[in-house]
Design an enzyme around this catalytic site. Structure first.
Site, mmCIF file in Angstrom:
data_model
loop_
_atom_site.group_PDB
_atom_site.id
_atom_site.type_symbol
_atom_site.label_atom_id
_atom_site.label_comp_id
_atom_site.label_asym_id
_atom_site.label_seq_id
_atom_site.Cartn_x
_atom_site.Cartn_y
_atom_site.Cartn_z
ATOM 1 N N ASP A 42 0.816 -1.227 0.000
ATOM 2 C CA ASP A 42 0.000 0.000 0.000
ATOM 3 C C ASP A 42 0.849 1.277 0.000
ATOM 4 O O ASP A 42 0.339 2.351 -0.320
ATOM 5 C CB ASP A 42 -0.926 0.037 1.226
ATOM 6 C CG ASP A 42 -2.066 -0.949 1.112
ATOM 7 O OD1 ASP A 42 -2.090 -1.714 0.137
ATOM 8 O OD2 ASP A 42 -2.927 -0.959 2.014
ATOM 9 N N ARG A 47 -17.820 -4.619 -17.021
ATOM 10 C CA ARG A 47 -17.322 -5.795 -16.293
ATOM 11 C C ARG A 47 -16.428 -5.332 -15.157
ATOM 12 O O ARG A 47 -15.913 -4.215 -15.177
ATOM 13 C CB ARG A 47 -16.503 -6.702 -17.224
ATOM 14 C CG ARG A 47 -17.313 -7.302 -18.365
ATOM 15 C CD ARG A 47 -18.193 -8.436 -17.846
ATOM 16 N NE ARG A 47 -18.820 -9.162 -18.942
ATOM 17 C CZ ARG A 47 -20.012 -8.893 -19.457
ATOM 18 N NH1 ARG A 47 -20.721 -7.882 -18.980
ATOM 19 N NH2 ARG A 47 -20.504 -9.629 -20.433
HETATM 20 O O1 F6P Z 1 -2.103 -3.814 3.865
HETATM 21 C C1 F6P Z 1 -1.884 -4.454 2.675
HETATM 22 C C2 F6P Z 1 -3.138 -5.073 2.151
HETATM 23 O O2 F6P Z 1 -2.742 -5.716 0.992
HETATM 24 C C3 F6P Z 1 -4.290 -4.099 1.910
HETATM 25 O O3 F6P Z 1 -4.197 -3.384 0.737
HETATM 26 C C4 F6P Z 1 -5.476 -5.020 1.966
HETATM 27 O O4 F6P Z 1 -6.636 -4.337 2.356
HETATM 28 C C5 F6P Z 1 -5.083 -5.992 2.998
HETATM 29 O O5 F6P Z 1 -3.689 -6.051 3.003
HETATM 30 C C6 F6P Z 1 -5.694 -7.365 2.791
HETATM 31 O O6 F6P Z 1 -5.208 -8.216 3.750
HETATM 32 P P1 F6P Z 1 -5.663 -9.725 3.986
HETATM 33 O O7 F6P Z 1 -6.610 -10.122 2.913
HETATM 34 O O8 F6P Z 1 -4.398 -10.505 3.945
HETATM 35 O O9 F6P Z 1 -6.275 -9.750 5.315
#
Ligand code: F6P
Length: 363
Positions: A143, A281
């Site tokens: 992120d 889509r």
């Molecule tokens: O913080 C990184 C990240 O990839 C976010 O963008 C996403 O919301 C989250 O982790 C998802 O995490 P998980 O599905 O592993 O709980």
């Protein structure tokens, strides 16, 4: 050789990202080769520290892993020791289990800890440093939302995946004269959507920092009906309409951040089709963005972070996080590292560049 540093613990916390193994390698190899230190891998992040799941790493463990995605140590985005979910007969109770983590740290004779993670892990690392542990943090996350470093490793790899996906979606969208909405990760910061949207030539980019108007988004797409006849809309999972909230998929008290996002792409696609009549889509990239090999940029950044984390420990500097500032790797106090998230500034040159080439942010 630094005689004070005999046993270094290392863990990866939070969601994984490409480059974690490159950090582990560049901490462990010089520690073993030049410092005469043992490196203890703590399994599955801070959860493993609470549960006492650790093992000593060997040269073999850390060889040939610079190009490997994931983490050889395992990770978890649950199990914050200071807010620990304990399963009992009456359900889940949240307790402070930090004393258990401290006990295992002492039992394993650790002198220092390298904590590789995002904002949640850096918060935990800071709390442990306040309790006297010799901690150095290493910032990771696709992120790219940590304020105290110019960039986190993992971001570049995710950006490549998302850009390549948009390239592929462009050709199929064009062939069918459709709109394709692509939902990318980015909980509170829109760096992935902005970067991949710009690099991939998206027509609309929706990010958490700029709440969007449904009308503006539909107008931007509808006007292309007469020209290119197809559109790509790149939306962060954390984007939200001016009159709405972020779309939450589920909430789980065990997680360090209880909220799991997802679903905004579907909503945007449905609304566009309904309002413009253009066939639409949706593609949700999800964890594809986190998997696979790190890019060369991320391998190098992760290796530099790891090497600096070890150097920081050997010179007796603790309670800090390694950080990229300009061209240099430096250290910043953990306290500063956790103070703020790095969001996309609304006056960012990336945004003005995107606007200059006709991208709509739905505002
Ligand atoms: O913080 C990184 C990240 O990839 C976010 O963008 C996403 O919301 C989250 O982790 C998802 O995490 P998980 O599905 O592993 O709980």
């Amino acid at each position: 050789m630094n005689s004070k540093l005999k046993r270094i613990g290392i863990l990866t916390g939070g969601g994984d990202c490409p480059g974690l193994n490159a950090v582990i390698r560049s901490v462990a190899k010089p520690a073993m080769l030049y410092e005469g230190a043992s490196v203890i891998g703590i399994l599955d992040g801070f959860e493993g520290m609470v549960e006492g799941r650790m093992r000593e790493l060997t040269h073999l463990d850390v060889s040939g892993i610079v190009n490997l995605g994931g983490t050889i140590l395992g990770t978890s985005n649950k199990g914050d020791p200071f807010h620990y979910p304990e399963e009992g007969t009456d359900g889940i109770r949240i307790v402070d289990a930090s004393h258990r983590a401290l006990k295992h740290y002492a039992d394993w004779g650790l002198d220092a800890l390298v904590a590789i993670g995002g904002d949640g892990s850096m918060n935990i690392a800071y709390k442990f440093s306040q309790l006297g542990l010799h901690v150095v943090g290493v910032p990771k996350t696709i992120d790219n939302d940590l304020e105290a470093t110019d960039v986190t490793f993992g971001y570049d790899s995710a950006l490549h995946v998302a850009t390549e996906a948009i390239d592929r979606l462009q050709t199929t969208a064009s062939a069918h004269h459709r709109v394709i909405v692509v939902e990318v990760m980015g909980r509170y910061a829109g760096w992935i959507a902005l970067g991949a949207g710009l690099a991939g030539g998206a027509d609309v980019i929706l990010i958490p920092e700029i709440p969007f108007s449904w009308d503006r988004v539909c107008e931007a797409v509808a006007q292309r009906k007469w020209g290119a006849k197809f559109s790509i809309v790149c939306v962060s999972e954390g984007a939200r309409p001016e009159d709405g909230k972020i779309v939450v998929k589920e909430s789980d008290v065990k997680r360090t951040d209880p909220v799991r996002l997802g679903g905004i792409g579907e909503l945007v696609a449905n609304r566009i089709q309904e309002k413009t009549g253009i066939e639409t889509r949706v593609t949700v990239l999800g964890h594809v963005q986190r998997g696979g090999s790190p890019t060369a940029y991320d391998r190098i950044l992760a290796s530099r972070f790891g090497a600096m984390a070890l150097q920081t420990l050997t010179r007796g500097e603790f309670g800090c996080m390694v950080s990229l500032q300009g061209r240099d790797i430096v250290t910043v106090p953990l306290k500063d590292a956790i103070a703020r998230q790095r969001l996309v500034p609304r006056d960012s040159q990336l945004i003005s560049t995107a606007r200059a080439v006709g991208v709509s942010f739905g505002d």
